[in-house]
Design a protein around this motif. Structure first.
Motif, short mmCIF file in Angstrom:
data_model
loop_
_atom_site.label_atom_id
_atom_site.label_comp_id
_atom_site.label_asym_id
_atom_site.label_seq_id
_atom_site.Cartn_x
_atom_site.Cartn_y
_atom_site.Cartn_z
N LYS A 1 -9.32 -0.54 5.53
CA LYS A 1 -8.82 0.84 5.54
C LYS A 1 -9.97 1.84 5.46
O LYS A 1 -9.94 2.89 6.11
N ASP A 2 -10.97 1.52 4.66
CA ASP A 2 -12.09 2.43 4.46
C ASP A 2 -13.09 2.40 5.61
O ASP A 2 -13.66 3.44 5.97
N HIS A 3 -13.33 1.20 6.17
CA HIS A 3 -14.46 1.05 7.09
C HIS A 3 -14.14 0.31 8.39
O HIS A 3 -15.04 0.10 9.20
N GLY A 4 -12.89 -0.10 8.60
CA GLY A 4 -12.52 -0.74 9.85
C GLY A 4 -12.51 -2.26 9.78
O GLY A 4 -13.06 -2.87 8.86
N SER A 5 -11.90 -2.86 10.79
CA SER A 5 -11.69 -4.30 10.77
C SER A 5 -12.98 -5.08 10.98
O SER A 5 -13.11 -6.22 10.52
N ARG A 6 -13.95 -4.49 11.67
CA ARG A 6 -15.19 -5.24 11.91
C ARG A 6 -15.89 -5.58 10.60
O ARG A 6 -16.30 -6.73 10.38
N LEU A 7 -16.03 -4.60 9.70
CA LEU A 7 -16.66 -4.89 8.42
C LEU A 7 -15.77 -5.80 7.58
O LEU A 7 -16.27 -6.72 6.91
N ALA A 8 -14.45 -5.57 7.59
CA ALA A 8 -13.55 -6.43 6.81
C ALA A 8 -13.66 -7.87 7.27
O ALA A 8 -13.66 -8.81 6.45
N ASN A 9 -13.75 -8.10 8.58
CA ASN A 9 -13.90 -9.45 9.10
C ASN A 9 -15.23 -10.06 8.67
O ASN A 9 -15.32 -11.26 8.36
N THR A 10 -16.28 -9.24 8.66
CA THR A 10 -17.59 -9.72 8.21
C THR A 10 -17.54 -10.13 6.75
O THR A 10 -18.05 -11.18 6.35
N VAL A 11 -16.91 -9.30 5.93
CA VAL A 11 -16.76 -9.61 4.50
C VAL A 11 -15.99 -10.91 4.32
O VAL A 11 -16.35 -11.77 3.51
N LEU B 1 -9.60 -6.91 0.80
CA LEU B 1 -9.98 -6.88 2.21
C LEU B 1 -9.25 -5.76 2.95
O LEU B 1 -9.82 -5.10 3.83
N HIS B 2 -8.00 -5.54 2.59
CA HIS B 2 -7.24 -4.43 3.19
C HIS B 2 -7.91 -3.10 2.88
O HIS B 2 -8.00 -2.22 3.76
N ILE B 3 -8.41 -2.94 1.69
CA ILE B 3 -9.09 -1.69 1.32
C ILE B 3 -10.37 -1.52 2.13
O ILE B 3 -10.67 -0.42 2.63
N VAL B 4 -11.15 -2.60 2.28
CA VAL B 4 -12.36 -2.51 3.10
C VAL B 4 -11.99 -2.13 4.53
O VAL B 4 -12.63 -1.28 5.16
N SER C 1 -0.61 -5.86 -5.64
CA SER C 1 -0.68 -7.13 -4.92
C SER C 1 0.01 -8.22 -5.72
O SER C 1 0.28 -8.07 -6.91
N ALA C 2 0.28 -9.31 -5.03
CA ALA C 2 1.01 -10.43 -5.63
C ALA C 2 0.04 -11.30 -6.44
O ALA C 2 -0.99 -10.83 -6.90
N GLY C 3 0.39 -12.57 -6.59
CA GLY C 3 -0.36 -13.42 -7.49
C GLY C 3 -1.71 -13.88 -6.97
O GLY C 3 -1.93 -14.03 -5.77
N ALA C 4 -2.63 -14.07 -7.90
CA ALA C 4 -3.91 -14.76 -7.70
C ALA C 4 -4.64 -14.32 -6.44
O ALA C 4 -5.17 -13.22 -6.38
N ALA C 5 -4.68 -15.19 -5.41
CA ALA C 5 -5.52 -14.94 -4.24
C ALA C 5 -5.09 -13.73 -3.43
O ALA C 5 -5.84 -13.27 -2.57
N SER C 6 -3.90 -13.19 -3.66
CA SER C 6 -3.52 -11.98 -2.95
C SER C 6 -4.41 -10.80 -3.36
O SER C 6 -4.45 -9.78 -2.66
N GLY C 7 -5.12 -10.94 -4.48
CA GLY C 7 -6.14 -9.95 -4.82
C GLY C 7 -7.21 -9.88 -3.76
O GLY C 7 -7.77 -8.81 -3.48
N VAL C 8 -7.52 -11.02 -3.14
CA VAL C 8 -8.46 -11.04 -2.02
C VAL C 8 -7.88 -10.26 -0.84
O VAL C 8 -8.57 -9.45 -0.21
N ASP D 1 0.86 -1.18 0.00
CA ASP D 1 0.00 0.00 0.00
C ASP D 1 0.89 1.23 0.00
O ASP D 1 1.40 1.64 1.03
N ASP D 2 1.11 1.80 -1.17
CA ASP D 2 1.87 3.03 -1.32
C ASP D 2 0.88 4.09 -1.78
O ASP D 2 0.88 4.52 -2.93
N ASP D 3 0.01 4.47 -0.89
CA ASP D 3 -1.14 5.32 -1.15
C ASP D 3 -0.81 6.48 -2.10
O ASP D 3 0.20 7.15 -1.90
N PRO D 4 -1.61 6.67 -3.15
CA PRO D 4 -2.89 6.04 -3.46
C PRO D 4 -2.80 4.83 -4.40
O PRO D 4 -3.81 4.46 -5.02
N ILE D 5 -1.62 4.24 -4.56
CA ILE D 5 -1.46 3.09 -5.44
C ILE D 5 -1.15 1.86 -4.62
O ILE D 5 -0.25 1.87 -3.77
N LEU D 6 -1.90 0.79 -4.87
CA LEU D 6 -1.69 -0.47 -4.18
C LEU D 6 -1.41 -1.55 -5.22
O LEU D 6 -2.07 -1.60 -6.26
#
Length: 315
Positions: free
Chosen positions: A171-181, A166-169, A155-162, A148-153
């Motif tokens: 960052k935007d809305h907190g860990s509670r929502l990210a954990n729910t997602v 999740l990191h963006i969620v 990621s590595a291969g395949a599942a690291s897109g997930v 995360d080199d804001d505003p550019i992020l």
């Protein structure tokens, strides 16, 4: 009225279908906070790297409406040091200040556009040497899951897109929502370590076991003063063997990994509780509040109080 954050995913010829679908799957699980749309450079279907083509409903002008742009990865055979004219033209639609994300080989597209010059970035570990050769002005770190080199992020291969979505969620809305997602998508909310644990390694000698069970054991005891000797004893290895095995699997030393996990747990408590900084420090294994402040600042560059204010506002 709550602003719905628009994510526009750019699909190029040779796109990987799995990664192309990650932003829609993750962000759609965030209780209506994001809208995900997909476009191509000309509004026409694109070839995937599988045996089918993909049709999007939009052309490149959609990029001008994005709050976040995600560049999906393409087959390595489609990667070039200079972008095709139509790709360059499409990227010009992106407004200054827009958050831009790449998944896997999408970093090659951002680098070829000059967007990563002088920045930290990552891509799939198997493409790291090629990336360094093509783009020496980018500070590539092939050992991490995302940068995360804001505003550019990137990621590595395949599942690291997930992981990066999740990191963006978070960052935007907190860990509670990210954990729910994460629970809704049946994925871990946070993967410890980096790409090093996935790089092809020789089979361990003498059938030696993994350090995974010891990592899980340590995560249940972050409030305790764990030492390398404690970890090695749990794994039933010598300290030297354990440290080597741990680094091979995770890409970090045991001590650095413990600090990373303690900071992550502290961030969660700062977001989700009203505990004091000293109380949180004790719960995550830092000796004092001052120690927590030092490690949090080293990790993300702000104080616990500033971090808490940010995420209280997000909630």
């Amino acid at each position: 009225m709550q602003h719905v954050h628009r994510v526009v995913v750019l699909a190029l010829d040779g796109v990987y279908p799995f990664e192309l679908g990650i932003p829609s799957r993750i962000f759609a699980a965030a209780d209506g906070r994001y809208e995900v749309l997909t476009c191509t450079v000309d509004g026409h279907p694109v070839r995937s790297n599988a045996d089918f083509t993909i049709t999007a409903e939009h052309g490149p002008e959609l990029l001008a409406t994005a709050d976040t742009v995600v560049v999906a990865p393409i087959s390595p055979s489609c990667v070039t040091a200079e972008l095709p004219d139509e790709v360059t033209a499409a990227l010009r639609w992106i407004r200054p200040g827009t958050r831009i994300v790449s998944i896997c080989t999408g970093a090659f597209v951002l680098a070829a556009a000059g967007l990563l010059d002088g920045r930290k970035a990552t891509t799939h570990w198997r493409q790291a040497d090629r990336f360094r050769h093509m783009f020496p002005h980018v500070a590539l770190d092939p050992d991490v899951l995302f940068v995360d080199d804001d505003p550019i992020l990137t990621s590595a291969g395949a599942a690291s897109g997930v992981d990066v979505c999740l990191h963006i969620v978070r960052k935007d809305h907190g860990s509670r929502l990210a954990n729910t997602v994460a629970r809704r998508c049946v994925v871990p909310p946070f993967r410890d370590g980096g790409q090093a644990q996935y790089i092809e390694q020789p089979v361990p000698e003498n059938g030696a076991s993994s350090a995974a069970a010891t990592r899980a054991w340590a995560l249940e005891r972050l409030d305790e003063p764990l030492t390398l000797a404690d970890l090695a004893a749990h794994a039933r290895m010598s300290r030297r063997t354990f440290a080597r095995r741990f680094n091979d699997e995770v890409g970090l030393s045991p001590g650095r990994w413990l600090i990373q996990q303690r900071v992550a747990r502290a961030r969660d408590l700062l977001e989700s509780s009203d505990l004091s900084v000293d109380q949180i420090a004790g719960r995550v294994g830092f000796a004092t509040g001052a120690s927590l402040r030092q490690h949090l600042h080293a990790a993300i560059g702000i104080s616990p109080q500033a971090y808490r204010r940010t995420f209280q506002a997000a909630r």
